[in-house]
Scaffold this motif. Sequence first.
Motif, PDB file in Angstrom:
ATOM      1  N   GLY A  49      57.443  -6.204  66.853  1.00  0.00           N
ATOM      2  CA  GLY A  49      56.718  -6.686  68.015  1.00  0.00           C
ATOM      3  C   GLY A  49      55.244  -6.909  67.747  1.00  0.00           C
ATOM      4  O   GLY A  49      54.599  -7.733  68.400  1.00  0.00           O
ATOM      5  N   ALA A  50      54.711  -6.166  66.765  1.00  0.00           N
ATOM      6  CA  ALA A  50      53.296  -6.293  66.413  1.00  0.00           C
ATOM      7  C   ALA A  50      53.070  -7.294  65.286  1.00  0.00           C
ATOM      8  O   ALA A  50      51.928  -7.542  64.901  1.00  0.00           O
ATOM      9  CB  ALA A  50      52.738  -4.927  66.012  1.00  0.00           C
ATOM     10  N   GLY A  51      54.158  -7.844  64.738  1.00  0.00           N
ATOM     11  CA  GLY A  51      54.036  -8.839  63.678  1.00  0.00           C
ATOM     12  C   GLY A  51      53.902  -8.276  62.286  1.00  0.00           C
ATOM     13  O   GLY A  51      53.374  -8.948  61.394  1.00  0.00           O
ATOM     14  N   LEU A  52      54.410  -7.051  62.060  1.00  0.00           N
ATOM     15  CA  LEU A  52      54.326  -6.410  60.748  1.00  0.00           C
ATOM     16  C   LEU A  52      55.701  -6.348  60.091  1.00  0.00           C
ATOM     17  O   LEU A  52      56.705  -6.130  60.774  1.00  0.00           O
ATOM     18  CB  LEU A  52      53.811  -4.969  60.864  1.00  0.00           C
ATOM     19  CG  LEU A  52      52.320  -4.709  60.934  1.00  0.00           C
ATOM     20  CD1 LEU A  52      51.715  -5.314  62.184  1.00  0.00           C
ATOM     21  CD2 LEU A  52      52.063  -3.201  60.896  1.00  0.00           C
ATOM     22  N   PRO A  53      55.764  -6.481  58.768  1.00  0.00           N
ATOM     23  CA  PRO A  53      57.014  -6.177  58.067  1.00  0.00           C
ATOM     24  C   PRO A  53      57.233  -4.667  58.059  1.00  0.00           C
ATOM     25  O   PRO A  53      56.285  -3.890  58.225  1.00  0.00           O
ATOM     26  CB  PRO A  53      56.774  -6.712  56.655  1.00  0.00           C
ATOM     27  CG  PRO A  53      55.293  -6.671  56.480  1.00  0.00           C
ATOM     28  CD  PRO A  53      54.709  -6.932  57.844  1.00  0.00           C
ATOM     29  N   THR A  54      58.480  -4.270  57.858  1.00  0.00           N
ATOM     30  CA  THR A  54      58.828  -2.849  57.901  1.00  0.00           C
ATOM     31  C   THR A  54      59.604  -2.441  56.660  1.00  0.00           C
ATOM     32  O   THR A  54      60.535  -3.129  56.244  1.00  0.00           O
ATOM     33  CB  THR A  54      59.702  -2.539  59.133  1.00  0.00           C
ATOM     34  OG1 THR A  54      59.075  -3.051  60.298  1.00  0.00           O
ATOM     35  CG2 THR A  54      59.898  -1.041  59.289  1.00  0.00           C
ATOM     36  N   VAL A  55      59.207  -1.304  56.096  1.00  0.00           N
ATOM     37  CA  VAL A  55      59.977  -0.650  55.041  1.00  0.00           C
ATOM     38  C   VAL A  55      60.545   0.627  55.645  1.00  0.00           C
ATOM     39  O   VAL A  55      59.798   1.446  56.186  1.00  0.00           O
ATOM     40  CB  VAL A  55      59.108  -0.299  53.818  1.00  0.00           C
ATOM     41  CG1 VAL A  55      59.962   0.379  52.741  1.00  0.00           C
ATOM     42  CG2 VAL A  55      58.421  -1.536  53.265  1.00  0.00           C
TER      43      VAL A  55
END
Length: 221
Positions: free
Chosen positions: A181-187
């Motif tokens: 939702g914040a526009g970040l990729p996730t690991v």
Amino acid sequence: MKRNCLLFDLDGTLVHSAPDLAASLNRRLEALGRTTLDLEAVTAMVGNGFQKLLERALLATGGPLPQAEFEAVNAAGLADYFENATTLTRPYPGVAATLKALKDQGCRMAVCTNKPVAPSWRILEDLGLAGFFEALAGGDSYTVRKPDPGHIKALLEEMGVAPRGAVMIGDSSNDLLAARGAGLPTVLLTYGYCPEGAANLRPDALAESFTELPEILRRLP
């Protein structure tokens, strides 16, 4: 590394805190005359803070309490947990060494957790991890918390970092949803507190060990 601002979840990502959470929770259940819960059951309930953990535990052991009594039990549980937050809690293997390596590479790092700020900092300080992080946004820092993306957005704004320069590293759907939702990729770490299984959430990358992060982060677009 294109994204050099790293946001970390705490429980199930940096530290294995379920044993201390279970101990504090079970002391409250015992005081109420309820059945205590084993570590596996408590671990499956972790996420969204101690209050939500208590709510889930009460539902599993006989049902909710009247609101006034619940608030008193929750306050007692939080106080108990704060006093005992690092009795059994430990960093996952390789966390300290990997954080040092990332910091030496010039990464800026912060913690974004649904746990309140005070016990979160205490855990990091007691376990020798606080010095790696320039900021911490807890579940009581803002009016929203994960999975609401506003939790991450507010932290990045405080740090003066644009979403395109940051990555969220966690273990659960709360981390994934807030980051997306914040526009970040996730690991996502596969060893954490994710009942549905981290791989089933289809993050941008998966890590089986914390020590894999530097290489994974180098490959992120």
